[in-house]
Design an enzyme around this catalytic site. Structure first.
Site, PDB file in Angstrom:
ATOM      1  CB  SER A  99      -8.865 -53.115  -6.929  1.00 10.43           C
ATOM      2  OG  SER A  99      -8.066 -52.895  -5.774  1.00 10.43           O
TER       3      SER A  99
ATOM      4  CE1 TYR B 209      -4.706 -50.528  -9.664  1.00 13.29           C
ATOM      5  CE2 TYR B 209      -5.906 -50.411  -7.591  1.00 13.29           C
ATOM      6  CZ  TYR B 209      -5.348 -51.160  -8.606  1.00 13.29           C
ATOM      7  OH  TYR B 209      -5.437 -52.541  -8.575  1.00 13.29           O
TER       8      TYR B 209
END
Ligand code: NAD
Length: 256
Positions: free
Chosen positions: A138, A151
């Protein structure tokens, strides 16, 4: 063409993983779809992709929060020339209120699963004399945002792991890379819109414009098809010397 290759894509009954699975099947790869559910519709999805592209497509249920299940997924697949570590979840909370269970789940699914699947897949790639590890990280593997501690930690970890796998396979016809998308409009992001709106005390439309796409200078969502295109490139001969790196598709986010 990827015919003769077997691709295992974790978390692929939805979103980016499903898009990558379709693209790999279109190129002739045999595909293993995965998620933690074992519903009729999961197996129907596999049958549909198989029909569309004339390749073998199996759906194998395995919970990527469980390390042994990750390893069993690869073992049950029988071969794994292309491993796409894509399964991921998001939980948004300030760190001092972050539920411990949620922290452990995000780290397990988004990071530890890639350790287990890679450990199980490398011997199969070595036996085949060729392999591709594609980690769906990401922009949050390269940059941080508030309220996403688990995350961001997991995705930075995946980017680090990708580099180590590349070094350990550097003399072999195996590569390991991470794709770093900005915001892609998938069920994962759709689910964040109400959370983000609540966290910031604004409407959902404002959450999209002012928070979610705040850091994405293009002000456009990335598409699943664009991410799948990068995965195909990483599986191609042109990318044989592309290893241990990240490819961003983030509308300029990480240039800031
Ligand atoms: P999604 O929710 O549509 O897909 C996530 C997939 O993971 C689903 O198939 C889901 O069933 C599966 N999954 C969840 N928990 C699992 C578990 N315990 N075991 C097995 N499978 C499980 O979301 P998405 O946006 O397609 O996300 C895919 C990946 O892309 C994730 O790793 C995510 O972090 C990453 N990513 C997404 C975006 C985005 O904007 N959508 C941006 C950057 C990175």
């Amino acid at each position: 063409s990827l015919s003769g290759k077997t691709a295992v894509i974790t978390g692929s009954n939805s979103g980016i993983g499903l898009g990558i699975a379709r693209a790999l099947a279109e190129q002739g790869a045999s595909v293993v779809l995965n998620s933690f559910t074992d519903r009729d519709e999961d197996h129907a999805l596999a049958a549909e992709i198989s029909r569309d592209h004339g390749v073998e497509v199996r759906y194998i249920a395995a919970d990527m929060a469980d390390g042994q299940a990750c390893r069993d997924l690869i073992r049950q697949s029988g071969a794994c020339d292309i491993l796409v570590n894509n399964a991921g979840i998001q939980v948004v909370s300030p760190i001092d209120e972050f539920p411990v269970d949620a922290w452990n789940r995000v780290i397990a699914i988004n990071m530890n699963s890639a350790f287990h699947t890679t450990a199980a897949a490398l011997p199969l790639m070595r036996k085949a004399g060729w392999g591709r590890v594609v980690n769906v990280a990401s922009a949050h593997g390269l940059r941080a945002s508030p309220f996403k501690s688990a995350y961001v930690t997991a995705k930075h970890g995946v980017v680090g792991m990708t580099k180590v796998v590349a070094l350990e396979t550097a003399r072999e016809a195996i590569t390991a890379n991470a794709i770093c998308p900005g915001y892609v409009l998938t069920p994962l992001v759709e689910a964040q819109i109400p959370d983000t709106a609540r966290e910031y005390g604004i409407s959902e439309d404002e959450a999209i414009e002012k928070v979610i796409l705040l850091k994405q200078p293009s002000k456009e969502f990335v598409t699943v098809e664009q991410i799948a295109g990068i995965a195909l490139f990483l599986c191609s001969d042109a990318a044989a010397q592309v290893t241990g790196t990240t490819i961003s598709a983030d509308g300029g986010w990480t240039s800031q």
